[in-house]
Design a protein around this motif. Structure first.
Motif, short mmCIF file in Angstrom:
data_model
loop_
_atom_site.label_atom_id
_atom_site.label_comp_id
_atom_site.label_asym_id
_atom_site.label_seq_id
_atom_site.Cartn_x
_atom_site.Cartn_y
_atom_site.Cartn_z
N PHE A 211 0.75 -0.94 -0.08
CA PHE A 211 0.06 -0.03 -0.04
C PHE A 211 0.76 1.21 0.02
N VAL A 212 0.56 2.47 -0.72
CA VAL A 212 1.24 3.39 -0.95
C VAL A 212 0.34 4.63 -0.34
N ILE A 231 -13.39 7.08 -1.34
CA ILE A 231 -11.90 7.01 -0.70
C ILE A 231 -11.17 5.94 -1.68
N TYR A 232 -10.21 6.68 -2.22
CA TYR A 232 -9.37 5.82 -3.03
C TYR A 232 -7.96 5.54 -2.72
N PHE A 233 -7.64 4.25 -2.93
CA PHE A 233 -6.33 3.59 -2.40
C PHE A 233 -5.53 3.13 -3.53
N PHE A 234 -4.33 3.52 -3.36
CA PHE A 234 -3.20 3.36 -4.47
C PHE A 234 -2.18 2.21 -3.72
N PHE A 235 -1.97 1.13 -4.51
CA PHE A 235 -1.17 0.14 -4.02
C PHE A 235 -0.42 -0.53 -5.23
N VAL A 253 -5.43 1.33 -8.37
CA VAL A 253 -6.30 2.12 -7.78
C VAL A 253 -7.39 1.63 -7.38
N ALA A 254 -8.10 1.39 -6.02
CA ALA A 254 -9.10 1.04 -5.65
C ALA A 254 -10.08 2.06 -5.05
N ARG A 255 -11.21 1.58 -5.14
CA ARG A 255 -12.42 2.65 -4.23
C ARG A 255 -13.29 2.05 -3.39
N ILE A 256 -13.77 2.85 -2.48
CA ILE A 256 -14.84 2.38 -1.69
C ILE A 256 -15.89 3.63 -1.63
N CYS A 257 -17.00 3.24 -1.17
CA CYS A 257 -18.05 4.23 -0.93
C CYS A 257 -17.89 4.71 0.66
N LEU A 292 6.21 -0.25 -10.87
CA LEU A 292 6.33 -0.07 -9.34
C LEU A 292 6.04 1.10 -8.83
N LEU A 293 4.93 1.22 -8.23
CA LEU A 293 4.19 2.61 -7.83
C LEU A 293 4.71 2.93 -6.43
N LYS A 294 5.50 4.14 -6.18
CA LYS A 294 6.31 4.44 -4.99
C LYS A 294 5.68 5.48 -4.17
N SER A 295 4.81 6.46 -4.96
CA SER A 295 4.23 7.65 -4.18
C SER A 295 3.04 8.24 -5.12
N VAL A 296 2.05 8.75 -4.30
CA VAL A 296 0.90 9.22 -4.85
C VAL A 296 0.66 10.65 -4.14
#
Length: 834
Positions: A211-212, A231-235, A253-257, A292-296
């Motif tokens: 998770f990032v 809410i968005y999550f990046f990983f 990128v994932a999202r939830i309500c 390879l995602l490092k930062s958002v």
């Protein structure tokens, strides 16, 4: 075989054509960075979290077993005594007994530090692989250690594992590893001490993620469909949708309500709105994907539909690391989540696009006005067919493409670790995004975005050692950047405009924070209130606005050099920027290397090399730093070439005066003997001093040489020439062991006599004055017959720190010598090298 060879060749050709980029215009080394540093207490390290409280003027810093409250204006000042929050000794022992390191892992690393409300912070630490959370009272900055809460699912057990979280309306949304082994990934919402919502433990949902970052987008504001916040999550995670041969780590990128309450029977207390998609950052023509995602970083906007994300990626191209910055819009992300799903087909055992009918209400969507009109007021009322579908189809078929379908910035040989972005207005009242990018070796790149292109303003070495940049924080009110690493914390201004010494240099920087003040002729911080007297051109960097100011530019100091015939001369040229090219002139005319085989332009050393100078090389050499058609004077030299002493002696000693010749031979023999004895004496004395432990002593000697004068030589820039630097103590600092002439008088008059060195020593050099024979004899003979009042530096040897390579070419010899000189941070840029 032949098609594959042609394919590889085509990729190589495309790689050559691709601009690996972008070179930073300025490179500022560690000692040249304008900064304020925090003096850490003994043993404190590993800055993990930075949290700003601009209302209180505080910066909260979470490190290893300590939490700081620092003054936002000066991080060297603590607002309150630090909170020491150590894991107990028994917890550390238990951690070590479970196979973890008691040197690096079995501590309490602060991984979460956020403002809970107006009076408290909430913090969580790894607590020696037994995560705990606590509240901090802001009024007196104290931690309630008596009422620690369970930290499982809030932060990872392992301090090296990725984690992200945020506080929203009193609830903690976190993405982390949920067990000691780090095998249970979870994205959950926690209210109080109870787990309210979380992801399903299925590999199709989360598969070995790292998770990032996370971000809240208020999509309910102004929504015409009555949408919910997201809410968005990046990983990153190991992808399942590819076959075994091409299975790889990809970015997601994932999202939830926000209003998700789970299902009534299916997905009880599990997310009914969890969807994920691939986040793509690539160079299509090279078939290079940055996985390879490092930062958002989420760039705030007045209206949420204008929100953009900037992401830092790493990849490899051959044996070289390569990094990229890609930009994404919230609307592009929304389109992907509104698009087709991907499914796993049991029959073919492959993933593909789902093409059958989609249940209604749409799986993974938030509750909107449409749902309410159909009697569905919460996720608890969703039908089982919708819930079963989203449980099996969490992955979207389309990928989120970066803005402009390609990276904004690519740098080969660099590993980006983190990014922060600040939007500001230029004097043209246009908004510009300023990117601050941390690297794995302790540097910060500062760049300005122009939409589809980026200009790297500068790169700053903020740590003296190669410590990775862990965290970045921006204070818009104070215009300050805070940089955290394992070695501590650094505070930097958004811009140091004083480094730009001329109007053209200031304009070419293209820094929205800097502008040229025509009244005081200085580069200063840009301020909209003083627009009439400020010059700035960010988009085009047109220096024509500086034509009036050019007459006020500071002229470089003319360096006078006097050498003998046959000497090899090196004239360095310090360019104004990495994007500039050197342009040399000789006596006012452009100097071309093909005009004289003995004149070489060395681009690696950024110097003009003249091999075996003759009298025709005497004159004025000026180096201009040319950038975008603008020329700035960088260096100016007045070179005087004189006859060698042997030629002078022959002109004054006719063959018929045999007795006089013998007298001269005897005199020269006596001088040589004296020189030899002096060298032996000084070498022995220097050796004794070194054996006493004086490690800091220079391995060279500097002596003044008084020589007869000759007629004045023409000066390059009379207004800039000066004799006041003759006794500047900074001119006598050396450490590289090379042979140099330091700038002094060069007022030469014709004379056939020779002179011996004076016995007067240089201030600050309490060494004897007899002349020494230099191992590098090519210069000494010429200087004895020359006429300038200067200082010659003679190498004693014995103190060389780097083994001299076996060089068979004079150019290689010169290049090695000058590299030895350039490697020193304390070398004097005003001195001339010979």
């Amino acid at each position: 075989m032949f098609p594959s060879c042609f394919f590889v060749l085509a990729l190589l050709l495309r790689a050559e054509a691709w601009e690996w980029g972008l070179t930073p215009r300025k490179t500022v080394r560690y000692h040249g960075v304008s900064e304020v540093r925090q003096s850490w207490h003994s043993g404190v390290s590993q800055v993990m979290t930075l949290t700003l409280d601009e209302n209180r003027g505080a910066l909260y810093v979470g490190a290893r077993e300590v939490i700081f409250s620092l003054d936002l204006n000066n991080i060297g000042k603590e607002l309150r005594p630090p909170i020491i929050w150590e894991a107990p000794a028994d917890k550390k022992l238990e951690c070590a007994q479970k196979g973890k390191s008691n040197q690096t892992e079995c501590f309490n690393y602060i991984r979460f530090l956020e403002q809970f409300n107006q009076t408290h912070l909430v913090t969580c630490g790894t607590y020696a692989f037994q995560p705990k959370c606590a509240y901090i009272e802001l009024s007196d900055f104290t931690l309630d250690a008596e009422n620690l809460e369970e930290g499982k699912g809030k932060v990872p057990y392992d301090p090296a594992k990725g984690h992200t979280g945020l506080i929203l309306d009193g609830a903690l949304y976190s993405a982390t590893m949920n067990n000691f082994l780090g095998t249970e990934p979870v994205i959950q919402r926690i209210v109080g001490q109870h787990n309210l919502m979380k992801t399903e433990y299925l590999a199709s949902w989360l598969n070995e993620p790292n998770f990032v970052s996370s971000a809240h987008i208020p999509e309910s504001v102004g929504s015409e469909i009555g949408d919910d916040d997201k809410i968005y999550f990046f990983f990153t995670e190991r992808a399942l949708e590819y076959d075994c041969q091409s299975e790889q780590v990809v970015s997601r990128v994932a999202r939830i309500c926000k209003g998700d309450l789970g299902g009534a029977r299916t997905l009880q207390r599990k997310w009914t709105s969890f969807l994920k998609a691939r986040l793509l950052c690539s160079i299509p023509e090279l078939q290079l994907n940055f996985n390879l995602l490092k930062s958002v970083f989420k760039l705030e906007a007045k209206e949420w539909r204008s929100t953009h994300f900037y992401a830092a990626f790493q990849a490899r191209w051959g044996d070289s690391p390569v990094s990229a910055i890609c930009q994404y819009s919230i609307q592009d992300i929304q389109k992907v989540f509104d698009g087709p799903y991907k499914e796993y087909r049991e029959q073919s055992q492959k993933w593909g696009r789902y093409s059958d009918s989609v249940p209604s209400p749409r799986p993974g969507s938030c509750v909107t006005n449409w749902h309410r009109n159909h009697g569905v007021y919460s996720s608890l009322e969703l039908p089982d067919n919708t819930l079963n579908f989203v449980k099996k189809h969490p992955l979207m078929d389309d990928s989120v493409m970066s803005t402009h379908m390609r990276p904004l910035l690519v740098r080969r040989g660099a590993n980006f670790t983190t990014i922060a972005v600040q939007r500001t207005l230029g004097l043209d009242r246009e908004p510009y995004d300023i990117l601050f990018i941390g690297t794995e070796n302790g540097w910060v790149n500062k760049a300005v975005s122009f939409g589809s292109t980026v200009h790297i303003i500068e790169e700053l070495q903020v740590f003296d050692k190669s410590y990775p940049v862990h965290s970045l924080a921006l204070s818009a009110r104070k215009s300050l950047l805070f940089v955290g690493s394992q070695s501590g914390l650094v505070q930097l201004p958004f811009a140091d405009c004083s480094k730009y010494r001329s109007c053209a240099d200031c304009i070419l920087a293209r820094d929205p924070y800097c502008a040229w003040n025509i009244n005081i002729t200085r580069c200063v911080r840009a301020d909209q209130r003083y627009r009439p007297i400020l010059l700035q051109d960010i988009k085009d960097s047109d220096t024509s606005v500086c034509e009036v100011q050019s007459q006020k530019a500071v002229k470089p100091f003319v360096k006078n050099i006097t050498v003998g015939i046959g000497t090899n001369v090196v004239l360095p040229c310090q360019l104004s920027s990495n994007l500039a090219q050197p342009i040399w002139t000789f006596n006012g005319q452009d100097l071309e290397s093909d005009q004289d085989d003995s004149v070489l332009f060395d681009t690696t050393l950024q110097a003009l090399v003249i091999l075996g100078v003759g009298t025709h090389h005497s004159g004025c050499y000026v180096c201009y730093s040319e950038e975008q058609g603008t020329q700035l004077t960088a260096e100016s030299y007045q070179l005087t070439v004189v006859a060698s002493p042997s030629l002078i002696l022959e002109s004054r000693a006719p063959l018929d005066g045999l007795g006089l010749v013998w007298m001269m031979v005897i005199a020269l023999g006596a001088v040589c003997l004296a020189l030899f004895l002096a060298v032996v004496y000084l070498r022995r004395k220097l050796k004794d001093e070194l054996e006493k432990g004086s490690k800091s002593m220079e391995n060279t000697l500097v002596y003044p040489i008084k020589l007869p004068s000759q007629p004045k030589t023409p000066k390059c820039l009379p207004s800039a020439d000066s004799d006041e630097k003759l006794w500047d103590p900074s001119s006598f600092y050396y450490s590289d062991g090379s042979l140099k002439i330091v700038p002094g008088h060069a007022l030469c008059q014709n004379s056939t006599g020779s002179s011996s060195p004076s016995g007067n020593g240089i201030p600050g050099q309490p060494l004897p004055s007899p002349p020494l024979h230099s191992p590098n004899h090519m210069l000494l003979a010429g200087v004895r017959g020359s006429s300038s009042n200067g200082y010659i530096r003679l190498t004693l040897g014995g103190g060389v720190t780097e083994e001299h390579p076996q060089l068979g070419d004079l150019n290689e010899e010169l290049r090695w010598k000058l590299k030895q000189r350039q490697a020193l941070p304390d070398s004097n840029p005003e001195e001339s090298s010979v």
